[in-house]
Design a protein around this motif. Structure first.
Motif, mmCIF file in Angstrom:
data_model
loop_
_atom_site.group_PDB
_atom_site.id
_atom_site.type_symbol
_atom_site.label_atom_id
_atom_site.label_comp_id
_atom_site.label_asym_id
_atom_site.label_seq_id
_atom_site.Cartn_x
_atom_site.Cartn_y
_atom_site.Cartn_z
ATOM 1 N N LEU A 46 0.749 -1.276 -0.059
ATOM 2 C CA LEU A 46 -0.069 -0.061 -0.058
ATOM 3 C C LEU A 46 0.898 1.149 0.091
ATOM 4 N N ARG A 47 2.119 1.161 0.389
ATOM 5 C CA ARG A 47 2.953 2.350 0.370
ATOM 6 C C ARG A 47 3.216 2.977 -0.934
ATOM 7 N N HIS A 48 3.251 1.880 -1.879
ATOM 8 C CA HIS A 48 3.372 2.430 -3.277
ATOM 9 C C HIS A 48 2.583 3.278 -3.719
ATOM 10 N N VAL A 49 1.309 3.361 -3.157
ATOM 11 C CA VAL A 49 0.171 4.116 -3.465
ATOM 12 C C VAL A 49 0.778 5.754 -3.280
ATOM 13 N N LEU A 50 1.122 5.791 -1.716
ATOM 14 C CA LEU A 50 1.661 7.052 -1.344
ATOM 15 C C LEU A 50 2.810 7.534 -1.963
ATOM 16 N N MET A 51 3.856 6.454 -2.228
ATOM 17 C CA MET A 51 4.992 6.886 -2.972
ATOM 18 C C MET A 51 4.751 7.477 -4.416
ATOM 19 N N SER A 52 3.881 6.799 -5.222
ATOM 20 C CA SER A 52 3.538 7.285 -6.520
ATOM 21 C C SER A 52 2.974 8.665 -6.486
ATOM 22 N N ALA B 158 9.062 14.770 -14.728
ATOM 23 C CA ALA B 158 8.752 15.430 -16.115
ATOM 24 C C ALA B 158 8.389 14.567 -17.171
ATOM 25 N N PHE B 159 7.277 13.986 -16.621
ATOM 26 C CA PHE B 159 6.826 12.867 -17.981
ATOM 27 C C PHE B 159 5.255 12.754 -17.661
ATOM 28 N N GLY B 160 4.597 12.214 -18.649
ATOM 29 C CA GLY B 160 3.277 12.383 -18.633
ATOM 30 C C GLY B 160 2.510 11.103 -18.137
ATOM 31 N N ARG B 161 1.295 10.996 -18.029
ATOM 32 C CA ARG B 161 0.362 9.964 -17.167
ATOM 33 C C ARG B 161 0.705 8.723 -17.762
ATOM 34 N N GLY B 162 0.974 8.569 -19.167
ATOM 35 C CA GLY B 162 1.356 7.136 -19.953
ATOM 36 C C GLY B 162 2.409 6.901 -19.587
ATOM 37 N N ALA B 163 3.509 7.637 -19.470
ATOM 38 C CA ALA B 163 4.684 7.195 -19.306
ATOM 39 C C ALA B 163 5.031 7.071 -17.739
ATOM 40 N N ARG B 164 4.144 7.472 -16.866
ATOM 41 C CA ARG B 164 4.139 7.214 -15.353
ATOM 42 C C ARG B 164 3.565 5.518 -15.133
ATOM 43 N N VAL C 276 8.277 -0.220 -12.312
ATOM 44 C CA VAL C 276 9.490 -0.682 -11.430
ATOM 45 C C VAL C 276 9.922 0.246 -10.356
ATOM 46 N N MET C 277 8.858 0.890 -9.632
ATOM 47 C CA MET C 277 8.977 1.475 -8.565
ATOM 48 C C MET C 277 9.350 0.576 -7.381
ATOM 49 N N ALA C 278 10.263 0.883 -6.654
ATOM 50 C CA ALA C 278 10.956 0.196 -5.550
ATOM 51 C C ALA C 278 11.059 1.489 -4.265
ATOM 52 N N ASP C 279 11.500 1.051 -3.244
ATOM 53 C CA ASP C 279 11.598 2.099 -2.084
ATOM 54 C C ASP C 279 12.952 2.803 -2.490
ATOM 55 N N GLU C 280 14.093 2.202 -3.018
ATOM 56 C CA GLU C 280 15.238 2.794 -3.110
ATOM 57 C C GLU C 280 15.138 3.678 -4.324
ATOM 58 N N ASN C 281 14.676 3.187 -5.547
ATOM 59 C CA ASN C 281 14.578 4.243 -6.549
ATOM 60 C C ASN C 281 13.649 5.277 -6.346
ATOM 61 N N TRP C 282 12.667 5.226 -5.622
ATOM 62 C CA TRP C 282 11.715 6.284 -5.055
ATOM 63 C C TRP C 282 12.398 7.145 -4.349
ATOM 64 N N ALA C 283 13.030 6.858 -3.481
ATOM 65 C CA ALA C 283 13.863 7.741 -2.649
ATOM 66 C C ALA C 283 14.816 8.639 -3.258
ATOM 67 N N LEU C 284 15.662 7.752 -4.279
ATOM 68 C CA LEU C 284 16.392 8.583 -5.045
ATOM 69 C C LEU C 284 15.894 9.636 -6.046
ATOM 70 N N ALA C 285 14.933 9.082 -6.457
ATOM 71 C CA ALA C 285 14.146 10.208 -7.546
ATOM 72 C C ALA C 285 13.699 11.542 -6.565
ATOM 73 N N GLU C 286 13.161 11.119 -5.347
ATOM 74 C CA GLU C 286 12.588 12.310 -4.533
ATOM 75 C C GLU C 286 13.928 13.214 -4.164
ATOM 76 N N ARG C 287 15.238 12.463 -4.133
ATOM 77 C CA ARG C 287 16.353 13.395 -3.963
ATOM 78 C C ARG C 287 16.630 14.326 -4.890
ATOM 79 N N ARG C 288 16.640 13.506 -6.025
ATOM 80 C CA ARG C 288 17.106 14.249 -7.327
ATOM 81 C C ARG C 288 16.056 15.356 -7.488
ATOM 82 N N ALA C 289 14.681 15.307 -7.335
ATOM 83 C CA ALA C 289 13.969 16.470 -7.794
ATOM 84 C C ALA C 289 14.157 17.679 -7.071
#
Length: 232
Positions: free
Chosen positions: A84-90, A98-104, A110-123
């Motif tokens: 369920l945490r993936h709903v919150l992460m997404s 910087a990409f649209g709904r279809g690409a999301r 392939v979202m995981a805790d690790e690449n989500w955290a890295l993307a948040e940091r890059r943002a």
């Protein structure tokens, strides 16, 4: 021939950023494959599970209660609760990429805790392009699938990861990632509320309830810590 310098630069950045989590995932993937093989899954079945589910915590939970006949309802409920945490992460990341709904819809598979955290940091410092996310996510996905499949093949020859400290790899990684998000009292309150709640629920109630409890506590703390606008 048209060149896309930003495209390749973003892909390289994604692969570079996910290298450390990828290395940390190796013993966990090997362990999962070995445990799954011990439960009777073939190497092909382990590979397919990792490729389609791609959620280490949920996969370990599923294997823990795996039996014959397979308890489908228990498997579905436990994995749903953990993921369920993936709903919150997404929801958090969707406003920052910087990409649209279809690409999301495609990329967040392939979202995981690790690449989500890295993307948040890059943002915090640069746009999260599809090239960055795709390079990071695809490499991390392939890494998990490969090592879990290998774990199913070599099985018990690995030995327990605790003997060389590999079981602490992801914990150490997340401590480092979380530290980069602490920008003030507000974020510190969110992290503390989530962590303490998850630890207490895990201690007195058990898994997988601590995942949802920690997430809810973090959301509540973020809401309470958010600055309020004066009423007109």
């Amino acid at each position: 021939m048209t060149r896309h310098p930003h495209l390749w630069s973003d892909i390289r950045d994604g692969i570079r950023d996910v290298a450390a989590p990828g290395i940390a995932a190796i013993p966990i993937g090997l362990l999962f494959g070995a445990v799954a093989a011990g439960k009777g899954l073939s190497a092909a079945e382990v590979t397919l599970m990792s490729a389609l589910v791609f959620a280490g915590g949920a996969q370990f939970a599923a294997i823990e209660i795996w039996s014959t006949p397979v308890p489908v309802a228990a498997l579905a409920f436990s994995t749903l609760l953990i993921n369920l945490r993936h709903v919150l992460m997404s929801a958090s990341l969707a406003r920052k990429v910087a990409f649209g709904r279809g690409a999301r819809l495609l990329g967040f598979a392939v979202m995981a805790d690790e690449n989500w955290a890295l993307a948040e940091r890059r943002a915090l410092r640069a746009p999260v392009s599809f090239a960055y996310w795709g390079g990071m996510g695809l490499v991390f996905w392939l890494n998990w699938v490969f090592w879990s499949a290998l774990g199913a093949v070599i099985g018990a020859a690995m030995g327990p990861p605790e003997r060389f400290g590999a079981d602490f790899a992801f914990t150490a990684l997340f401590i480092g990632l979380i530290a980069t998000f602490v920008t003030g009292r507000g974020t510190l309150l969110v992290i503390a509320a989530s962590g303490i709640t998850a630890a207490l629920v895990h201690r007195f109630i058990g898994a997988p309830w601590h995942v949802a409890a920690g997430a809810i506590a973090g959301i509540a703390a973020a809401y309470l810590a958010a600055p309020r606008e004066d009423a007109p």
